[in-house]
Design a protein around this motif. Structure first.
Motif, PDB file in Angstrom:
ATOM      1  N   LEU A   1       0.832  -1.194   0.000  1.00 37.64           N
ATOM      2  CA  LEU A   1       0.000   0.000   0.000  1.00 37.64           C
ATOM      3  C   LEU A   1       0.869   1.246   0.000  1.00 37.64           C
ATOM      4  CD1 LEU A   1      -2.567  -1.092   2.727  1.00 37.64           C
ATOM      5  CD2 LEU A   1      -2.879  -1.124   0.247  1.00 37.64           C
ATOM      6  N   LYS A   2       0.264   2.363  -0.385  1.00 46.13           N
ATOM      7  CA  LYS A   2       0.993   3.621  -0.439  1.00 46.13           C
ATOM      8  C   LYS A   2       1.617   3.949   0.918  1.00 46.13           C
ATOM      9  CE  LYS A   2       0.550   8.387  -2.025  1.00 46.13           C
ATOM     10  NZ  LYS A   2      -0.356   9.362  -2.671  1.00 46.13           N
ATOM     11  N   SER A   3       0.877   3.708   1.993  1.00 47.10           N
ATOM     12  CA  SER A   3       1.407   3.997   3.334  1.00 47.10           C
ATOM     13  C   SER A   3       2.622   3.124   3.638  1.00 47.10           C
ATOM     14  CB  SER A   3       0.326   3.802   4.391  1.00 47.10           C
ATOM     15  OG  SER A   3      -0.157   2.470   4.375  1.00 47.10           O
ATOM     16  N   ASP A   4       2.600   1.871   3.190  1.00 46.37           N
ATOM     17  CA  ASP A   4       3.749   0.979   3.392  1.00 46.37           C
ATOM     18  C   ASP A   4       4.954   1.445   2.581  1.00 46.37           C
ATOM     19  OD1 ASP A   4       2.191  -0.650   5.036  1.00 46.37           O
ATOM     20  OD2 ASP A   4       1.582  -1.939   3.365  1.00 46.37           O
ATOM     21  N   LEU A   5       4.700   1.874   1.348  1.00 48.06           N
ATOM     22  CA  LEU A   5       5.792   2.360   0.497  1.00 48.06           C
ATOM     23  C   LEU A   5       6.431   3.601   1.110  1.00 48.06           C
ATOM     24  CD1 LEU A   5       4.059   1.997  -2.999  1.00 48.06           C
ATOM     25  CD2 LEU A   5       5.655   0.394  -1.914  1.00 48.06           C
ATOM     26  N   LYS A   6       5.585   4.504   1.651  1.00 49.87           N
ATOM     27  CA  LYS A   6       6.101   5.714   2.293  1.00 49.87           C
ATOM     28  C   LYS A   6       6.986   5.363   3.488  1.00 49.87           C
ATOM     29  CE  LYS A   6       2.416   9.047   1.332  1.00 49.87           C
ATOM     30  NZ  LYS A   6       1.385   9.871   1.980  1.00 49.87           N
ATOM     31  N   LYS A   7       6.520   4.436   4.327  1.00 49.25           N
ATOM     32  CA  LYS A   7       7.295   4.036   5.504  1.00 49.25           C
ATOM     33  C   LYS A   7       8.615   3.394   5.091  1.00 49.25           C
ATOM     34  CE  LYS A   7       3.243   3.153   8.373  1.00 49.25           C
ATOM     35  NZ  LYS A   7       2.404   2.106   8.978  1.00 49.25           N
TER      36      LYS A   7
END
Length: 94
Positions: free
Chosen positions: A71-77
């Motif tokens: 997910l986008k949030s995982d990629l950001k982290k």
């Protein structure tokens, strides 16, 4: 005070903007890994993770040899963690 007609128009415009944003993210999430642009990693000081699109997050992760799924949030982290490690390495070498 806005009329009920004004509110309905505002709600409709907001819903349309949200639907477009969701559609864009869904389209970017379905891009196969081999179609992600291959480029060199950007310098950590020039990256604004919060404003990157999914495709850009994946390209930065791919350039750093990292997994590009999630997910986008995982990629950001994941990218934030890698960038922090880059900063630490630079400080240690100084």
């Amino acid at each position: 005070m806005p009329s009920s007609l004004d509110w309905e128009e505002t709600i409709s415009m907001y819903k349309q903007a949200c639907d477009e944003e969701i559609a864009e993210e869904l389209n970017e999430d379905n891009i196969p890994d081999h179609d992600i642009e291959t480029r060199s990693a950007a310098h950590h000081s020039s990256i604004d993770i919060e404003n990157l699109r999914v495709i850009d997050l994946k390209a930065e992760l791919k350039a750093r040899g990292q997994h590009v799924t999630g997910l986008k949030s995982d990629l950001k982290k994941r990218l934030a963690k890698i960038i922090q490690q880059e900063k630490v390495r630079i400080l240690e070498c100084s």
